[in-house]
Design a protein around this motif. Sequence first.
Motif, PDB file in Angstrom:
ATOM      1  N   UNK A  37       0.825  -1.213   0.000  1.00  0.00           N
ATOM      2  CA  UNK A  37       0.000   0.000   0.000  1.00  0.00           C
ATOM      3  C   UNK A  37       0.859   1.263   0.000  1.00  0.00           C
ATOM      4  N   UNK A  38       1.875   1.290   0.862  1.00  0.00           N
ATOM      5  CA  UNK A  38       2.715   2.487   0.960  1.00  0.00           C
ATOM      6  C   UNK A  38       3.492   2.709  -0.336  1.00  0.00           C
ATOM      7  N   UNK A  39       4.037   1.633  -0.889  1.00  0.00           N
ATOM      8  CA  UNK A  39       4.798   1.773  -2.132  1.00  0.00           C
ATOM      9  C   UNK A  39       3.882   2.159  -3.294  1.00  0.00           C
ATOM     10  N   UNK A  40       2.737   1.487  -3.397  1.00  0.00           N
ATOM     11  CA  UNK A  40       1.843   1.723  -4.516  1.00  0.00           C
ATOM     12  C   UNK A  40       1.212   3.096  -4.515  1.00  0.00           C
ATOM     13  N   UNK A  41       1.012   3.653  -3.319  1.00  0.00           N
ATOM     14  CA  UNK A  41       0.360   4.959  -3.225  1.00  0.00           C
ATOM     15  C   UNK A  41       1.317   6.081  -2.849  1.00  0.00           C
ATOM     16  N   UNK A  85       7.691   2.768 -11.937  1.00  0.00           N
ATOM     17  CA  UNK A  85       6.472   3.396 -11.441  1.00  0.00           C
ATOM     18  C   UNK A  85       6.107   2.852 -10.064  1.00  0.00           C
ATOM     19  N   UNK A  86       5.173   3.524  -9.423  1.00  0.00           N
ATOM     20  CA  UNK A  86       4.763   3.129  -8.077  1.00  0.00           C
ATOM     21  C   UNK A  86       4.209   1.705  -8.046  1.00  0.00           C
ATOM     22  N   UNK A  87       3.399   1.344  -9.051  1.00  0.00           N
ATOM     23  CA  UNK A  87       2.828  -0.002  -9.069  1.00  0.00           C
ATOM     24  C   UNK A  87       3.905  -1.051  -9.264  1.00  0.00           C
ATOM     25  N   UNK A  88       4.921  -0.756 -10.061  1.00  0.00           N
ATOM     26  CA  UNK A  88       6.022  -1.706 -10.241  1.00  0.00           C
ATOM     27  C   UNK A  88       6.777  -1.896  -8.930  1.00  0.00           C
ATOM     28  N   UNK A  89       7.025  -0.793  -8.218  1.00  0.00           N
ATOM     29  CA  UNK A  89       7.723  -0.874  -6.927  1.00  0.00           C
ATOM     30  C   UNK A  89       6.903  -1.684  -5.939  1.00  0.00           C
ATOM     31  N   UNK A  90       5.593  -1.429  -5.903  1.00  0.00           N
ATOM     32  CA  UNK A  90       4.720  -2.151  -4.978  1.00  0.00           C
ATOM     33  C   UNK A  90       4.700  -3.640  -5.290  1.00  0.00           C
ATOM     34  N   UNK A  91       4.609  -3.979  -6.575  1.00  0.00           N
ATOM     35  CA  UNK A  91       4.557  -5.384  -6.962  1.00  0.00           C
ATOM     36  C   UNK A  91       5.864  -6.094  -6.633  1.00  0.00           C
ATOM     37  N   UNK A  92       6.984  -5.454  -6.955  1.00  0.00           N
ATOM     38  CA  UNK A  92       8.289  -6.056  -6.680  1.00  0.00           C
ATOM     39  C   UNK A  92       8.491  -6.226  -5.182  1.00  0.00           C
ATOM     40  N   UNK A  93       8.139  -5.198  -4.409  1.00  0.00           N
ATOM     41  CA  UNK A  93       8.297  -5.293  -2.952  1.00  0.00           C
ATOM     42  C   UNK A  93       7.427  -6.400  -2.370  1.00  0.00           C
TER      43      UNK A  93
END
Length: 487
Positions: free
Chosen positions: A424-428, A446-454
């Motif tokens: 949530x924190x990474x994606x937003x 992008x934020x969604x890529x960071x969130x998915x990878x994390x």
Amino acid sequence: RGLGDVYKRQLLQSKRGKEVKTMGDTNDGAVRDAKKLGLPKVLILGLQHMFAMFGATILVPILVSGYFADACGEPLTRGLTVSVTLFCAGFGTLLFHVCSKFKVPAFLGSSFAFLGGFSTVANLDTGKFADMAANDKVAYACGGVVAAGALYLVMALIIKLVGVNRVMRFLPPVVTGPIIICIGLSLAPSAISNASTNWWLAVIALAVIIIFNIWGKGMFKIIPILMGVLISYVAAVIMNAAGLTNPDGSAIIAFESVKSASFFGVPQFQFAKFDLTSILVMAPIAIAAMMEHVGDMSAISATVGKNFIQDPGLHRTLVGDGLATAFAGAIGGPANTTYGENTGVLELSKVYDPMVVRLAAVFAIVLSFIPKFAAVISTMPSAIIGGVSFMLYGMISAIGVRNVVENKVDLTRSRNLIIAGVIFVCGLGFSKGITFTIGETSITLTALAIAAIAGILLNAILPGNDYQFGVNPDGDQSRGVFVKSKE
């Protein structure tokens, strides 16, 4: 009945050796064979899907043209135009359906994930890119899009060789659910931004959608988006004729572009050019796009109630998305991606027949050859797009919440809470993504890529991953990984 009950009934009937009917009307209220509705209704449903994708799809070439105009001091005349983009979206969608055995009701439109890459290429001013014309620069950027599409094919091959079951162990509900939620919520600022240009129009569009979705009868109940667009557009025309303006003083609707547009014209395609610098800028963005693809496939599967990750297979949908992206880049179009807006339309209309989406793709192709009509649709006030987006983007996030709930993800466990929280924190939180440099090349995730990878890394590293693919059919089917019992 709920989808869980439907699948329970299917399991019981399969054990008894009986064939389960999956087309036409079902107990969950869905329509899986749109031909039963009749041609006029099918055409209207196709138009609804086209309207759902139109605003976001044409926004990408408009933004990209601005990048290159600002950096190079001249506008784009070939490639990355609205007409080329519509053609790539329509043809790419049909190509995707061929690769996915015509089973997945997904529409492919312009990807926003690559905007940062286009901006970077537009501002390259060293080596061969120094003093390069805007159209040549964008051709090299599109070459990077082709390379990004090729990376989809590599990932598809890995899934084909390793097996989707092993891959999905790294994508349990505690990962995919929050990612889907982030996909919807990350689009929320766009909805607010568009709606704020004229809140009256946005509220009219949203109210009409809600009214027709809740209280509509017959055909009107399954086309709330289209009714919202049409009625709010009529309201905009009336307000404009009465001399009203937007709060900032601008005209509600501007018809100048319609007067200058011709009735027929071939899109101005442009062949891609290739250079390692632009490839290194654009290709890594495929990581983000592929992660979004997995989330979108889960969202579509959850919405429709079918296991598209298993059948036709995630490898096939990735191939379709990758080929569509590579094709678009090759002829001067933006990268394609599966569209959450159309997933929202599926959720609202309950018409899951992929044929309706293919019809929308044909409409998009036809529009690409009619500049006059495309110009008329492009006059749609952004406030209307914002009002419609309120519903569509919210639906995407709601589907993600449903994934978490129906899979009974235990958020009292520290492990699951950490994974979901970080996603949530990474994606937003990373609204502008993360930019880093390799050599002399700037790369943005992008934020969604960071969130998915994390999320994927934490799920793989933290102990206690008790998710087993296919053990909980009632929960799995809500995220597109339903597996029938072997009994």
